[in-house]
Write a protein that holds these residues in place. Structure first.
Motif, PDB file in Angstrom:
ATOM      1  N   UNK A  28       0.827  -1.197   0.000  1.00 14.71           N
ATOM      2  CA  UNK A  28       0.000   0.000   0.000  1.00 14.71           C
ATOM      3  C   UNK A  28       0.872   1.262   0.000  1.00 14.71           C
ATOM      4  N   UNK A  29       1.917   1.233   0.816  1.00 15.14           N
ATOM      5  CA  UNK A  29       2.832   2.376   0.890  1.00 15.14           C
ATOM      6  C   UNK A  29       3.423   2.681  -0.496  1.00 15.14           C
ATOM      7  N   UNK A  30       3.847   1.631  -1.174  1.00 15.14           N
ATOM      8  CA  UNK A  30       4.458   1.809  -2.493  1.00 15.14           C
ATOM      9  C   UNK A  30       3.431   2.290  -3.512  1.00 15.14           C
ATOM     10  N   UNK A  31       2.233   1.744  -3.415  1.00 14.75           N
ATOM     11  CA  UNK A  31       1.174   2.116  -4.358  1.00 14.75           C
ATOM     12  C   UNK A  31       0.835   3.603  -4.231  1.00 14.75           C
ATOM     13  N   UNK A  32       0.777   4.090  -3.000  1.00 18.48           N
ATOM     14  CA  UNK A  32       0.471   5.515  -2.773  1.00 18.48           C
ATOM     15  C   UNK A  32       1.529   6.400  -3.444  1.00 18.48           C
ATOM     16  N   UNK A  33       2.769   5.929  -3.379  1.00 14.24           N
ATOM     17  CA  UNK A  33       3.872   6.709  -3.939  1.00 14.24           C
ATOM     18  C   UNK A  33       3.808   6.714  -5.457  1.00 14.24           C
ATOM     19  N   UNK A  34       3.452   5.552  -6.007  1.00 16.55           N
ATOM     20  CA  UNK A  34       3.673   5.331  -7.434  1.00 16.55           C
ATOM     21  C   UNK A  34       2.465   5.677  -8.305  1.00 16.55           C
ATOM     22  N   UNK A  68      10.798  -9.318   5.417  1.00 22.03           N
ATOM     23  CA  UNK A  68       9.514 -10.002   5.275  1.00 22.03           C
ATOM     24  C   UNK A  68       9.516 -10.990   4.113  1.00 22.03           C
ATOM     25  N   UNK A  69       9.875 -10.494   2.931  1.00 29.01           N
ATOM     26  CA  UNK A  69       9.764 -11.365   1.757  1.00 29.01           C
ATOM     27  C   UNK A  69      10.970 -11.200   0.854  1.00 29.01           C
ATOM     28  N   UNK A  70      11.158 -12.199  -0.015  1.00 31.54           N
ATOM     29  CA  UNK A  70      12.225 -12.143  -1.015  1.00 31.54           C
ATOM     30  C   UNK A  70      11.839 -11.110  -2.073  1.00 31.54           C
ATOM     31  N   UNK A  71      12.804 -10.772  -2.946  1.00 24.01           N
ATOM     32  CA  UNK A  71      12.496  -9.874  -4.061  1.00 24.01           C
ATOM     33  C   UNK A  71      11.352 -10.484  -4.869  1.00 24.01           C
ATOM     34  N   UNK A  72      10.307  -9.720  -5.139  1.00 21.55           N
ATOM     35  CA  UNK A  72       9.140 -10.322  -5.803  1.00 21.55           C
ATOM     36  C   UNK A  72       9.414 -10.659  -7.264  1.00 21.55           C
ATOM     37  N   UNK A  73       8.666 -11.633  -7.752  1.00 15.09           N
ATOM     38  CA  UNK A  73       8.789 -12.015  -9.152  1.00 15.09           C
ATOM     39  C   UNK A  73       7.618 -11.458  -9.932  1.00 15.09           C
ATOM     40  N   UNK A  74       7.920 -10.971 -11.157  1.00  7.57           N
ATOM     41  CA  UNK A  74       6.843 -10.501 -12.018  1.00  7.57           C
ATOM     42  C   UNK A  74       6.288 -11.720 -12.742  1.00  7.57           C
ATOM     43  N   UNK A 115       7.037  -1.133  -9.422  1.00 11.56           N
ATOM     44  CA  UNK A 115       6.454  -1.386  -8.102  1.00 11.56           C
ATOM     45  C   UNK A 115       7.384  -2.291  -7.288  1.00 11.56           C
ATOM     46  N   UNK A 116       7.909  -3.324  -7.952  1.00 10.07           N
ATOM     47  CA  UNK A 116       8.806  -4.264  -7.266  1.00 10.07           C
ATOM     48  C   UNK A 116      10.025  -3.539  -6.693  1.00 10.07           C
ATOM     49  N   UNK A 117      10.479  -2.524  -7.436  1.00 12.24           N
ATOM     50  CA  UNK A 117      11.638  -1.773  -6.975  1.00 12.24           C
ATOM     51  C   UNK A 117      11.311  -0.927  -5.738  1.00 12.24           C
ATOM     52  N   UNK A 118      10.114  -0.341  -5.768  1.00 15.99           N
ATOM     53  CA  UNK A 118       9.759   0.635  -4.732  1.00 15.99           C
ATOM     54  C   UNK A 118       9.343  -0.013  -3.406  1.00 15.99           C
ATOM     55  N   UNK A 119       8.722  -1.206  -3.481  1.00  8.72           N
ATOM     56  CA  UNK A 119       8.217  -1.813  -2.226  1.00  8.72           C
ATOM     57  C   UNK A 119       9.380  -2.150  -1.293  1.00  8.72           C
TER      58      UNK A 119
END
Ligand code: ARG
Length: 599
Positions: A13-19, A72-78, A63-67
């Motif tokens: 959510x934090x990243x989404x608000x930014x982006x 908590x989690x590994x680098x997300x996969x697209x 988005x993956x870059x900004x989150x």
């Protein structure tokens, strides 16, 4: 304590608000439909790209870059057209498991906005013995009461017994004609039911009987001393028998305010409804009609037939001066609002009463209670193997008492085979817990809106989504501590607690094997399953969760040796066993089901 989903939701959510602008609507994070691809996923980039007319995969990469997923989690996969898949880090899982394990509430927070709510369940009509039809309301209502209470709400469990209706007119009329005090004392239900059935039969063809029964009821409702005295006698026997059943089931009520409790309030209710223009006179009776504000097809005060829509009024006073089921229910709503200050009332009552409650709730809204949340939590029918409502071989309703006895007896037979070594009284105690648990669970594990086929074989099976399967998984979690060879379970517990590093900043237990990661991951979903089950009034979500947890535990058990493992793995695995056991026991407790230490 955040659940993993909540944690990821906050970060995405934090990243989404930014982006993004405009910001797509939450929630963003859902469990991954296929766990091979990840634990959770988000489609925020897909939704955001549509709004911004951008390339979704590019947006997903951004988005993956900004989150910030640190810790908590590994680098997300697209994935696919623009999903992001997340996999939780073992250190995160380990830390979360440890936190829950050291918490008496297993990490389940109390709600921040506790409410006072009434749960109206069981509600049998007395002077008749409880039968299988009353099982669902009793069991479902009890489970909901336990869950809401555990979540921190103030729950008022109210048994709105039917102690005042038409049935009593018939019983009074019949008892006066051919009642027998000695028989009543000896076998109250047998005697009263025989009378009731006979009069009901006569009333079908004989108007004078029907009228006489109605007169008796009106006399009772108007306070006639003779009828009142008889009624009190019938009532006393019935309540005693009900109590025995509730005790056996472990079901408790805070209040048993039956229909009769509201008798004196009924004239005032009708007067007020008339005065406020909500009810009106209708051929000598008083009734509530459509306000004409809803679309006709949604209006509970209208029904349609081939000639179009016509009135479907809610009667609140009959032309003979008697009052209706609905009048009592309106008085009850007022009482719960004024006396208990309840903000919500939940009615756990079968599907056939849907129309009654739609009318009732609409009438209450138009009266003074628009601010009260009223919910009809309805359920389907229990069917026999022939897919017709479950009946005894003789075609009668199955008496609840007999059903409970059969559950214990059948469980007893299974236990005698499995554990011939156990002493008689221990076997009997097990049979009670396993038999009644299986019966309750079979009901709660169903989506309540569906009818289900009752089958002793299925519900007592030790494999599959049944109570014995869950109780057995719990027993395994306990047996490991006995096998550990220590003094008492409590000693071991303290020892592990002492050994595990409880500094929340550093992961304290060690998780690596796929089976232990999967189990750990599942353990963290407990809170979600309770909240979902409570919010939707569907305990089967909690059942399904416990079943999946037990299944993952068995897999862990087969793949991950515990007692022969080296430290720190041995302790980590003991922690997983202990937390699984406590989660199963707590989950079953919220369903009104007990666990046993051995079986
Ligand atoms: N006695 C009713 C019946 O057996 C159920 C009562 C449900 N509760 C209520 N407030 N109407 O159908």
């Amino acid at each position: 304590m955040n659940t993993p989903r909540q944690e990821l939701e906050a970060r995405v959510s934090q990243a989404v608000q930014k982006l993004f602008s405009p910001v797509p609507p939450a929630p963003y994070v859902r469990p991954c439909p296929d766990s091979r691809h990840g634990d959770f996923q988000t489609n925020a980039a897909l939704v955001g790209a549509k709004e911004a007319k951008a390339n979704p995969r590019e947006l997903a990469a951004k988005l993956a870059e900004v989150i910030n997923l640190e810790g908590v989690a590994e680098t997300p996969e697209i994935a696919g057209p623009g999903f992001l898949n997340f996999r939780l880090k073992p250190e995160y899982l380990a830390r979360q498991v440890t936190q829950r394990w050291t918490d008496d509430r297993l990490g389940i927070p109390r709600v921040s906005n506790p409410e006072t709510l009434v749960i109206d369940y069981s509600g049998p009509n007395i002077a008749k013995e409880m039968h299988v039809g009353h099982l669902r309301s009793t069991i479902l209502g009890d489970a909901l009461a336990r869950m809401y209470c555990f979540l921190g709400h103030t729950v008022i469990a109210d048994n709105h017994i039917g102690d005042w209706g038409t049935g009593f007119g018939m019983i009074l009329f019949g008892y006066k004609r051919e009642g027998d005090a000695a028989k009543l004392e000896q076998d109250p239900f047998g005697h009263l039911e025989a009378i009731y059935r006979k009069i009901q039969e006569e009333a079908k063809t004989d108007d004078s009987v029907r009228e006489a029964a109605k007169r008796e009821l009106v006399l009772l409702q108007q306070g006639d001393a003779g009828n009142r005295k008889l009624w009190e006698q019938f009532n006393k026997y019935s309540l005693e028998a009900l109590d025995r059943i509730y005790q056996r089931l472990g079901v408790q009520f805070d209040y048993t305010l039956g229909e009769s409790f509201y008798n004196d309030a009924l004239p005032g209710v009708v007067d007020d409804l008339l005065k406020k223009g909500i009810a009106r006179d209708s051929e000598g009776a008083v009734a509530i009609f459509s306000e004409g504000k809803l679309p006709q097809k949604d209006d509970p005060f209208l029904v349609s037939d081939k000639d179009g829509f016509r009135d479907n009024p809610l009667l609140v006073r009959k032309s003979d001066g008697g009052y209706n089921y609905a009048t009592t229910d309106l008085a009850t709503i007022r009482y719960r609002h004024e006396h208990f200050k309840a903000k919500r009332s939940i009615y756990v009552v079968g599907g056939p009463q849907q129309m009654h409650f739609r009318q009732l709730f609409d009438a209450a809204r138009r009266w003074d209670y628009a601010g009260m949340k009223l919910e009809h939590v309805w359920f389907g029918t229990i069917l026999g193997e022939n897919r017709k409502p479950f009946k005894s071989r003789e075609g009668d309703n199955v008496k609840l008492k007999a059903l409970l006895a059969e559950a214990e007896e059948r469980a007893g037979t299974i236990i005698a085979e499995k554990r011939p070594d156990l002493e008689e009284h221990k076997r009997a105690a097990l049979a009670r817990i396993i038999g009644l648990g299986a019966l309750k669970y079979a009901d709660l594990a169903q989506n309540r809106n569906l009818d289900y086929v009752f089958s002793w074989e299925k519900l007592l099976a030790f494999d599959g989504n049944t109570a014995p399967y869950l109780q057995n998984a719990y027993v395994r979690t306990r047996s490991i501590f006995r096998k550990a060879g220590e003094q008492t379970v409590a000693d071991i517990f303290h020892k592990i607690r002492g050994l595990v590093d409880l500094d929340p900043a550093t992961p304290s237990i060690h998780l690596a094997e796929p089976a232990e990661l999967a189990l750990a991951r599942k353990l963290l979903d407990f809170a979600d399953s309770i909240v979902m089950a409570a919010e939707e009034y569907r305990p089967h979500y909690l059942c399904l969760y416990l079943f999946e947890l037990a299944t993952l535990f068995h897999r862990f058990w087969e793949n991950c040796p515990v007692l022969t493992a080296e430290e720190p793995i041995r302790n980590s695995r003991l922690v997983l066993c202990d937390l699984t056991g406590r989660t199963l026991a707590q989950g079953l407790n919220l369903l009104g089901i007990e666990v046993v230490e051995q079986m």
